[in-house]
Design a protein around this motif. Structure first.
Motif, PDB file in Angstrom:
ATOM      1  N   ASP A  23      41.263  43.098 -78.865  1.00  0.00           N
ATOM      2  CA  ASP A  23      42.384  43.926 -78.406  1.00  0.00           C
ATOM      3  C   ASP A  23      43.458  43.002 -77.849  1.00  0.00           C
ATOM      4  O   ASP A  23      43.384  42.602 -76.686  1.00  0.00           O
ATOM      5  CB  ASP A  23      41.911  44.900 -77.314  1.00  0.00           C
ATOM      6  CG  ASP A  23      40.985  45.993 -77.841  1.00  0.00           C
ATOM      7  OD1 ASP A  23      40.017  45.636 -78.537  1.00  0.00           O
ATOM      8  OD2 ASP A  23      41.239  47.161 -77.575  1.00  0.00           O
ATOM      9  N   HIS A  25      46.074  42.731 -76.094  1.00  0.00           N
ATOM     10  CA  HIS A  25      47.011  43.281 -75.106  1.00  0.00           C
ATOM     11  C   HIS A  25      48.060  42.216 -74.759  1.00  0.00           C
ATOM     12  O   HIS A  25      47.700  41.039 -74.606  1.00  0.00           O
ATOM     13  CB  HIS A  25      46.262  43.621 -73.817  1.00  0.00           C
ATOM     14  CG  HIS A  25      45.336  44.786 -73.940  1.00  0.00           C
ATOM     15  ND1 HIS A  25      45.752  46.081 -73.714  1.00  0.00           N
ATOM     16  CD2 HIS A  25      44.029  44.864 -74.251  1.00  0.00           C
ATOM     17  CE1 HIS A  25      44.715  46.905 -73.886  1.00  0.00           C
ATOM     18  NE2 HIS A  25      43.664  46.188 -74.210  1.00  0.00           N
ATOM     19  N   ASN A  27      49.431  41.572 -71.973  1.00  0.00           N
ATOM     20  CA  ASN A  27      49.140  40.838 -70.728  1.00  0.00           C
ATOM     21  C   ASN A  27      48.037  39.805 -70.924  1.00  0.00           C
ATOM     22  O   ASN A  27      48.029  38.760 -70.273  1.00  0.00           O
ATOM     23  CB  ASN A  27      48.838  41.796 -69.561  1.00  0.00           C
ATOM     24  CG  ASN A  27      47.630  42.669 -69.809  1.00  0.00           C
ATOM     25  OD1 ASN A  27      47.133  42.726 -70.931  1.00  0.00           O
ATOM     26  ND2 ASN A  27      47.140  43.343 -68.785  1.00  0.00           N
ATOM     27  N   GLN A  62      41.549  46.065 -82.932  1.00  0.00           N
ATOM     28  CA  GLN A  62      42.267  47.334 -82.720  1.00  0.00           C
ATOM     29  C   GLN A  62      43.609  47.240 -83.448  1.00  0.00           C
ATOM     30  O   GLN A  62      44.468  46.435 -83.087  1.00  0.00           O
ATOM     31  CB  GLN A  62      42.478  47.526 -81.217  1.00  0.00           C
ATOM     32  CG  GLN A  62      42.338  48.938 -80.714  1.00  0.00           C
ATOM     33  CD  GLN A  62      43.181  49.961 -81.428  1.00  0.00           C
ATOM     34  OE1 GLN A  62      44.308  49.670 -81.840  1.00  0.00           O
ATOM     35  NE2 GLN A  62      42.662  51.153 -81.583  1.00  0.00           N
ATOM     36  N   PHE A  65      47.457  47.016 -81.923  1.00  0.00           N
ATOM     37  CA  PHE A  65      48.000  45.783 -81.340  1.00  0.00           C
ATOM     38  C   PHE A  65      48.567  44.853 -82.409  1.00  0.00           C
ATOM     39  O   PHE A  65      49.351  43.957 -82.105  1.00  0.00           O
ATOM     40  CB  PHE A  65      46.912  45.053 -80.538  1.00  0.00           C
ATOM     41  CG  PHE A  65      46.491  45.812 -79.309  1.00  0.00           C
ATOM     42  CD1 PHE A  65      47.301  45.853 -78.186  1.00  0.00           C
ATOM     43  CD2 PHE A  65      45.286  46.497 -79.283  1.00  0.00           C
ATOM     44  CE1 PHE A  65      46.916  46.561 -77.052  1.00  0.00           C
ATOM     45  CE2 PHE A  65      44.888  47.203 -78.160  1.00  0.00           C
ATOM     46  CZ  PHE A  65      45.703  47.239 -77.037  1.00  0.00           C
ATOM     47  N   ARG A 246      38.173  44.183 -73.050  1.00  0.00           N
ATOM     48  CA  ARG A 246      38.743  43.402 -71.941  1.00  0.00           C
ATOM     49  C   ARG A 246      37.685  42.773 -71.046  1.00  0.00           C
ATOM     50  O   ARG A 246      37.893  41.669 -70.518  1.00  0.00           O
ATOM     51  CB  ARG A 246      39.678  44.295 -71.101  1.00  0.00           C
ATOM     52  CG  ARG A 246      41.002  44.583 -71.782  1.00  0.00           C
ATOM     53  CD  ARG A 246      41.727  45.736 -71.117  1.00  0.00           C
ATOM     54  NE  ARG A 246      41.012  47.010 -71.314  1.00  0.00           N
ATOM     55  CZ  ARG A 246      41.382  48.165 -70.799  1.00  0.00           C
ATOM     56  NH1 ARG A 246      42.464  48.217 -70.039  1.00  0.00           N
ATOM     57  NH2 ARG A 246      40.692  49.265 -71.044  1.00  0.00           N
TER      58      ARG A 246
END
Ligand code: OMP
Length: 268
Positions: A23, A25, A27, A62, A65, A246
């Motif tokens: 994933d 992300h 951040n 995913q 993303f 995460r």
């Protein structure tokens, strides 16, 4: 080629029962010191597969993303799927597709087609346009030895509004479970799996005699715990494939730290 279920069984026996979410992300890319570009995305994914590709059984990239970076991002997804395959792991493309049957044909071709560059070993599907509308995906999964994971009881707190609403034969989620089980039996396959979140105190559905793989997201960052899964899934626990995103990725980008985090989840 062996079926998805056979390949899953073999790789889990050799590497342990864990699916790691890829994933990307924003951040996480930033905290790993990687730019928010398609090239940063590729370095991020390569770092994960280089570190864990030969030790983890299953990866779940995913798709959203990757879509963020447009066609360049989708090209990265294609290469990541190839990298996962080359490392001897399995891939579940988390695209959560679901549409009217005629359009579903195209989604199924994209994510389960024999030679499609976006096809992994399995894909996630949403049944909320009707379980039967997913038939083009089910047919391809059986024909091409792939798997599908149909959302039944999702990990998020909002999911119950739709999934625990009462349908004709119990909750909507239970209808999905029963329809998936019935189709596996009728088609003499185990290609149809379910997604059931590991964040709930009790599932609110009965999966005890489900006959396919059960992908269980929500472990780690969303509060689900590995040690609760045997109690939560009971007789179905043997079919459970726990999934962590995460909770593992936050340990990166150091390869050793990522591997240690994987070992911790597997030990639990
Ligand atoms: O289908 C999924 O994978 C999924 C279903 C669900 O009920 N809940 C859920 O979190 N997911 C996905 O699983 C991953 C969870 O990531 P973490 O919360 O970082 O472990 C994300 O990619 C979600 O989109």
């Amino acid at each position: 080629m062996s079926t998805y279920r056979q390949r899953l069984k073999e790789v889990v026996a050799a590497r342990g029962n864990l699916c790691v979410g890829i994933d990307p992300h924003a951040n996480l890319l930033s905290s790993w010191g990687m730019p928010l570009t398609a090239s940063g995305l590729e370095t991020y994914c390569r770092t994960i597969v280089d570190a864990l590709g030969e030790t983890v059984a299953v990866f779940k990239p995913q798709a959203a993303f990757f879509e963020v970076y447009g066609s360049a991002g989708m090209a990265v997804l294609e290469r990541v799927l190839a990298d996962i395959r080359a490392a001897g792991a399995l891939s579940i493309v988390d695209a959560k597709r679901g549409d009217i049957g005629s359009t579903m044909e195209a989604y199924a071709e994209a994510y389960l087609g024999k030679d499609s560059p976006l096809a992994g070993d399995a894909v996630t599907l949403s049944p909320y346009l009707g379980f039967g509308s997913l038939m083009p995906a089910f047919e391809r999964a059986v024909a091409f030895d792939k798997g599908v994971y149909v959302l039944a009881r999702t990990s998020n707190p909002e999911g119950g509004q739709v999934q625990l609403a009462l349908g004709r034969g119990g909750s909507v989620a239970q209808e999905v479970v029963d329809a998936a089980k019935e189709l596996n039996t009728r088609a003499r396959t185990r290609a149809i799996g379910l997604v059931v979140g590991g964040t709930h105190g009790s599932l609110g559905i009965d999966v005890s005699d489900f006959n396919g793989s059960i992908l269980v997201p929500g472990i780690g960052a969303q509060g689900g715990r590995m040690e609760d899964l045997p109690g939560l899934f009971g007789a179905a626990f043997d079919n459970v494939l726990p999934m962590v995103g995460r909770g593992i990725l936050q340990a990166g980008p150091d390869a050793e730290a990522l591997r240690r985090r994987v070992s911790t989840f597997l030990a639990e």
